[in-house]
Enzyme design. Structure first.
Site, PDB file in Angstrom:
ATOM      1  N   ARG A   6       0.561  10.463   0.953  1.00  0.00           N
ATOM      2  CA  ARG A   6       0.971  11.434   1.976  1.00  0.00           C
ATOM      3  C   ARG A   6       2.115  12.323   1.524  1.00  0.00           C
ATOM      4  O   ARG A   6       2.519  13.212   2.261  1.00  0.00           O
ATOM      5  CB  ARG A   6       1.397  10.704   3.260  1.00  0.00           C
ATOM      6  N   GLU A  60       0.861  -1.188   0.000  1.00  0.00           N
ATOM      7  CA  GLU A  60       0.000   0.000   0.000  1.00  0.00           C
ATOM      8  C   GLU A  60       0.891   1.231   0.000  1.00  0.00           C
ATOM      9  O   GLU A  60       1.688   1.421   0.910  1.00  0.00           O
ATOM     10  CB  GLU A  60      -0.899  -0.009   1.239  1.00  0.00           C
ATOM     11  N   THR A 102      -4.354   6.012   2.374  1.00  0.00           N
ATOM     12  CA  THR A 102      -4.681   7.380   2.793  1.00  0.00           C
ATOM     13  C   THR A 102      -5.436   8.105   1.683  1.00  0.00           C
ATOM     14  O   THR A 102      -5.169   9.272   1.380  1.00  0.00           O
ATOM     15  CB  THR A 102      -3.421   8.174   3.211  1.00  0.00           C
ATOM     16  N   LYS A 105     -10.549  -1.896   7.287  1.00  0.00           N
ATOM     17  CA  LYS A 105      -9.281  -1.635   7.949  1.00  0.00           C
ATOM     18  C   LYS A 105      -9.589  -1.198   9.385  1.00  0.00           C
ATOM     19  O   LYS A 105     -10.261  -0.185   9.586  1.00  0.00           O
ATOM     20  CB  LYS A 105      -8.538  -0.532   7.194  1.00  0.00           C
TER      21      LYS A 105
END
Length: 219
Positions: free
Chosen positions: A56, A52, A79, A139
């Site tokens: 960011r 993943e 994210t 998650k």
């Protein structure tokens, strides 16, 4: 949205199979596209099957694109906070999307693009929203601050159909405890690839730590 059509669609069942087979989801914050190729090589050499790449950093899109082109990993975007980010991630080659929370627009856009979304949940209410939306893989985030495996067991008991990817504060010593629960598909973690490793170009160390984590995930 250029490039989206080139991404082979992955169903939720496909993602479940990938995560269940991998048991380990490296969560990566990649500062530069220059590091992406060697990083993908190191992870694959260590036995990782998926990764993943978090959205960011300014270079996240290009890093994701480079890692997705590697071929040895199933790469997703993490994210993901907005539908627009979801579009950019899929255009860059993301095979799945991970969000720290539950956002209906992100989920809907992922479905339109044919890419599964794993939303973050922290409460029973959020888990019920995810299940009502037709999602069974979520998650658990941030797993350790929420209560760790105790929280996992508490949520899994009334929702036997749910499958979890706990992430947040989990290291190699804690990973086996999560993976021992039948509702856990895989554990997300970043200890194999720290900012220090990438800054110093320690790809051999990344490979070693990944191989250790993969071995522990199978024991």
């Amino acid at each position: 949205m250029s490039g989206v059509s080139a991404v082979r669609a992955m169903s939720g069942n496909d993602l479940t199979a990938v995560l269940a087979g991998a048991r380990l989801l490296p969560v990566l914050t990649v500062p530069s596209v220059v590091t992406a190729g060697p990083l993908a090589d190191a992870l694959a050499a260590g036995g990782a099957r998926c990764a993943e790449v978090t959205f960011r950093t300014p270079g996240a899109e290009q890093a994701l694109k480079a890692m997705a082109a590697h071929g040895g990993l199933t790469v997703g975007a993490g994210t993901v906070l907005t539908a627009e980010q979801a579009e950019r991630a899929v255009a860059a080659g993301a095979r799945f999307l991970v969000s720290p929370g539950f956002d209906a627009e992100v989920i809907d856009r992922g479905r339109e693009l044919g890419v599964p979304v794993v939303p973050g949940i922290a409460t029973a209410t959020e888990l019920m929203r995810a299940l009502k939306a037709g999602l069974d893989t979520v998650k658990l985030f941030p797993a350790e601050p929420l209560g760790g495996t105790r929280m996992l067991r508490a949520l899994a008991a009334p929702f036997p159909q749910a499958r979890f990817v706990p992430t947040g504060g989990i290291g190699p010593d804690l990973m086996p405890g999560y993976l021992s629960h039948p509702a856990v598909l895989a554990v997300g973690g970043s200890w194999m690839v720290t900012s220090g490793h990438l800054e110093r170009g320690e790809y051999a160390e990344i490979r070693r730590l990944t191989a250790e984590a993969v071995e522990r995930s199978r024991s």
